[in-house]
Design a protein around this motif. Structure first.
Motif, PDB file in Angstrom:
ATOM      1  N   ALA A  27      10.583  -7.831  13.679  1.00 13.98           N
ATOM      2  CA  ALA A  27       9.519  -7.383  12.774  1.00 13.98           C
ATOM      3  C   ALA A  27       8.688  -6.266  13.387  1.00 13.98           C
ATOM      4  O   ALA A  27       8.284  -5.321  12.704  1.00 13.98           O
ATOM      5  N   ALA A  28       8.453  -6.348  14.685  1.00 11.16           N
ATOM      6  CA  ALA A  28       7.674  -5.305  15.364  1.00 11.16           C
ATOM      7  C   ALA A  28       8.431  -3.987  15.430  1.00 11.16           C
ATOM      8  O   ALA A  28       7.816  -2.904  15.519  1.00 11.16           O
ATOM      9  N   GLU A  29       9.766  -4.056  15.382  1.00  9.94           N
ATOM     10  CA  GLU A  29      10.580  -2.847  15.512  1.00  9.94           C
ATOM     11  C   GLU A  29      10.708  -2.065  14.201  1.00  9.94           C
ATOM     12  O   GLU A  29      10.874  -0.846  14.219  1.00  9.94           O
ATOM     13  N   TYR A  30      10.648  -2.742  13.059  1.00 10.38           N
ATOM     14  CA  TYR A  30      10.890  -2.061  11.786  1.00 10.38           C
ATOM     15  C   TYR A  30       9.977  -0.854  11.554  1.00 10.38           C
ATOM     16  O   TYR A  30      10.464   0.217  11.151  1.00 10.38           O
ATOM     17  N   ALA A  53       9.761  -0.043   2.529  1.00  9.29           N
ATOM     18  CA  ALA A  53      10.875  -0.995   2.627  1.00  9.29           C
ATOM     19  C   ALA A  53      10.942  -1.621   4.019  1.00  9.29           C
ATOM     20  O   ALA A  53      11.222  -2.826   4.162  1.00  9.29           O
ATOM     21  N   LYS A  54      10.667  -0.819   5.058  1.00 10.82           N
ATOM     22  CA  LYS A  54      10.724  -1.340   6.423  1.00 10.82           C
ATOM     23  C   LYS A  54       9.636  -2.386   6.665  1.00 10.82           C
ATOM     24  O   LYS A  54       9.864  -3.405   7.332  1.00 10.82           O
ATOM     25  N   ALA A  73       0.829  -1.212   0.000  1.00 11.65           N
ATOM     26  CA  ALA A  73       0.000   0.000   0.000  1.00 11.65           C
ATOM     27  C   ALA A  73       0.861   1.259   0.000  1.00 11.65           C
ATOM     28  O   ALA A  73       0.571   2.223  -0.710  1.00 11.65           O
ATOM     29  N   LEU A  74       1.923   1.255   0.787  1.00  9.16           N
ATOM     30  CA  LEU A  74       2.797   2.425   0.847  1.00  9.16           C
ATOM     31  C   LEU A  74       3.556   2.598  -0.463  1.00  9.16           C
ATOM     32  O   LEU A  74       3.737   3.719  -0.950  1.00  9.16           O
ATOM     33  N   ASP A 106       9.693 -10.119   5.778  1.00  8.95           N
ATOM     34  CA  ASP A 106      10.748 -11.117   5.608  1.00  8.95           C
ATOM     35  C   ASP A 106      11.167 -11.719   6.954  1.00  8.95           C
ATOM     36  O   ASP A 106      11.443 -12.927   7.050  1.00  8.95           O
ATOM     37  N   ALA A 107      11.226 -10.884   7.990  1.00 11.69           N
ATOM     38  CA  ALA A 107      11.580 -11.384   9.321  1.00 11.69           C
ATOM     39  C   ALA A 107      10.525 -12.368   9.825  1.00 11.69           C
ATOM     40  O   ALA A 107      10.849 -13.390  10.447  1.00 11.69           O
TER      41      ALA A 107
END
Length: 217
Positions: A169-172, A138-139, A112-113, A145-146
């Motif tokens: 994954a939660a941090e990206y 990208a994040k 979406a982004l 991917d993580a």
């Protein structure tokens, strides 16, 4: 700094369910019509009653028990019950379903982004905001991917690594928010805030279920 918009659990559940299981609209046709004969009126049986409105999948007992151990019960049940295999899955299977739900959410946000950046390409918009949205896309892709790696670790019963991947994954998405705060203070879009919160909560559910596995392995 603009005040942060409150995001309710119900809104997040609806967002997650809409990303995981888009509604399928059915149509009904061929309603009976009256036919008149020369010898009188033909008798017709009454039309069948319309089918009941679609309802959410019934959560299996293990789904409810497992979700009771998470911080977001309603979100957990919605995410797990959206996958039909949850009715026969064990806890390890439920953890894989939860991680897959988070990965689907991250993937949808990345797409979406990316589409938003492309759509604004020909418009006179802030180039810095465009660059930020590109980075955010990208994040979320890295988060996806993580989470894919976390699912692989669950399959190998390596729950420590699975937890590390889900935590990453939660941090990206938080990197995205930090960049907005630094380069465009007060301009962090409400839609991005909602996406960040939804992924964070799905990752929290995944981590809680993985913790159950770690405690029993």
């Amino acid at each position: 700094m603009a005040p942060t918009m409150a995001i309710t659990t119900a809104t997040l559940v609806l967002l997650v369910v809409s990303l995981l299981a888009p509604s399928a609209l059915g149509s009904r046709s061929g309603l009976p019509s009256s036919h008149h004969g020369h010898g009188g009126h033909a008798k017709h049986s009454p039309p069948p009653s319309p089918p009941p409105a679609p309802v959410a999948p019934v959560a299996a007992a293990l789904v409810r028990t497992t979700c009771n151990s998470t911080a977001y019960y309603d979100l957990c049940v919605a995410a797990l019950a959206a996958d039909p295999s949850s009715t026969t899955a064990d806890v390890r299977g439920l953890s894989a379903i939860a991680v897959s739900a988070a990965a689907s959410n991250a993937s949808a946000s990345a797409a979406a982004l990316g589409a938003n950046v492309t759509a604004q390409g020909g418009a006179a918009v802030d180039s810095t905001v465009q660059a930020l949205l590109r980075t955010c896309s990208a994040k979320y892709g890295e988060a996806r991917d993580a989470l894919a790696a976390a699912r692989g670790s669950i399959a190998q019963q390596d729950y420590d690594y699975a937890a590390v991947y889900v935590g990453a994954a939660a941090e990206y998405p938080q990197v995205c928010k930090a960049l907005f705060r630094r380069q465009r203070p007060g301009a962090y879009p409400a839609d991005l805030a909602a996406r960040e919160e939804a992924l964070k909560q799905l990752c929290s559910v995944s981590l809680d279920i993985i913790s159950l596995l770690s405690a029993t392995s």
